[in-house]
Design an enzyme around this catalytic site. Structure first.
Site, PDB file in Angstrom:
ATOM      1  CE1 TYR A  20      -4.428   0.303   3.695  1.00  0.00           C
ATOM      2  CE2 TYR A  20      -2.221   1.042   3.134  1.00  0.00           C
ATOM      3  CZ  TYR A  20      -3.225   0.839   4.069  1.00  0.00           C
ATOM      4  OH  TYR A  20      -2.993   1.165   5.383  1.00  0.00           O
ATOM      5  CD  GLU A  51     -10.924  -1.828   5.456  1.00  0.00           C
ATOM      6  OE1 GLU A  51     -10.362  -1.088   6.294  1.00  0.00           O
ATOM      7  OE2 GLU A  51     -10.321  -2.686   4.786  1.00  0.00           O
TER       8      GLU A  51
END
Length: 247
Positions: free
Chosen positions: A169, A176
């Protein structure tokens, strides 16, 4: 922020984590068969991406610019996750339509509106960072849903789904954010997707500012989801251990 709701259970985990799939009497036999096929195909698709990454790395001897080796299957299978919104809307998957749509669209957005649209970022190492995180996550997630639908879930897959997000995660979110950040100067220079005044609709839109707002939105969302997933991990895996001891 980027994530998607799976075909075999609920998903409030940004794709990297965990939430116990809720069991109910439905879906029916036909819907279950469809969901099994869907999840098997998606598992295979992300395996193709994984193999493509490994082959490209072995051929080049470098991890730079590996995006081009898996660009087409990545776009295809990530876009294929849009069907998960339909699954929720039809009620064959007991998940929130709004939450699933938000999570799926965030990844589709990063795939098409950022990485595809801003060609200059495709060589950034940050792209590989989130692609690797997504790939491992989705192979585990779709496998998890497939075996859950078949009522035969191996402990290893369950453990991986509720454990590897601890690393995947933050890894995916970092990739991103770094990719969006790398895209900013090119978006500003080109005016990509921006609408300036005056125009007949009397409407303006600044894509550069929008991307900054997207980055800022990670600040409240990431900690909440991450700690929620840690809580779910303790809950699910401790329950599994207790069940083993009682047998």
């Amino acid at each position: 922020m980027a994530a998607a709701g799976g075909g075999g259970g609920s998903r409030a985990d940004n794709g990297y984590g965990s939430q116990q799939p809720r069991r109910r009497k439905g879906p029916g036999a036909l819907a279950t068969a469809y969901l099994v096929i869907y999840n098997v195909v998606m598992t295979a698709g992300w395996l193709v991406i994984a193999v493509g990454l490994v082959r490209a790395y072995l051929a080049k001897g470098s991890y730079h610019s590996l995006y081009y080796s898996i660009e087409k299957p990545l776009k295809f299978f990530q876009t294929g996750a849009l069907l998960e919104i339909l699954h929720c809307a039809l009620g064959i998957v007991p998940s929130s339509v709004v939450l699933t749509a938000f999570q799926v669209m965030s990844r589709v957005f990063l795939t098409w509106a950022v990485t595809h649209s801003v060609k200059e970022v495709q060589t950034e190492d940050s792209v590989l960072l989130f692609v690797v995180a997504w790939t491992i996550t989705e192979i585990i997630r779709y496998s998890f849903y497939t075996f859950s639908l078949l009522n035969h879930l191996p402990y290893l897959i369950k453990w991986a789904r509720y454990t590897l997000f601890i690393v995947l995660y933050p890894m995916g979110v970092s990739g991103e954010l770094l990719t969006i950040y790398a895209a900013l100067p090119f978006v500003r220079q080109s005016g990509l997707y921006s609408i300036s005044l005056p125009n007949k609709y009397n409407f303006s839109f600044d894509y550069y500012t929008f991307l900054i707002l997207v980055m800022i939105s990670y600040i409240p969302i990431f900690p909440q989801l991450y700690f929620h997933m840690l809580h779910q991990r303790r809950k699910v895996l401790s329950h599994t251990e207790e069940h083993k001891k009682s047998e």
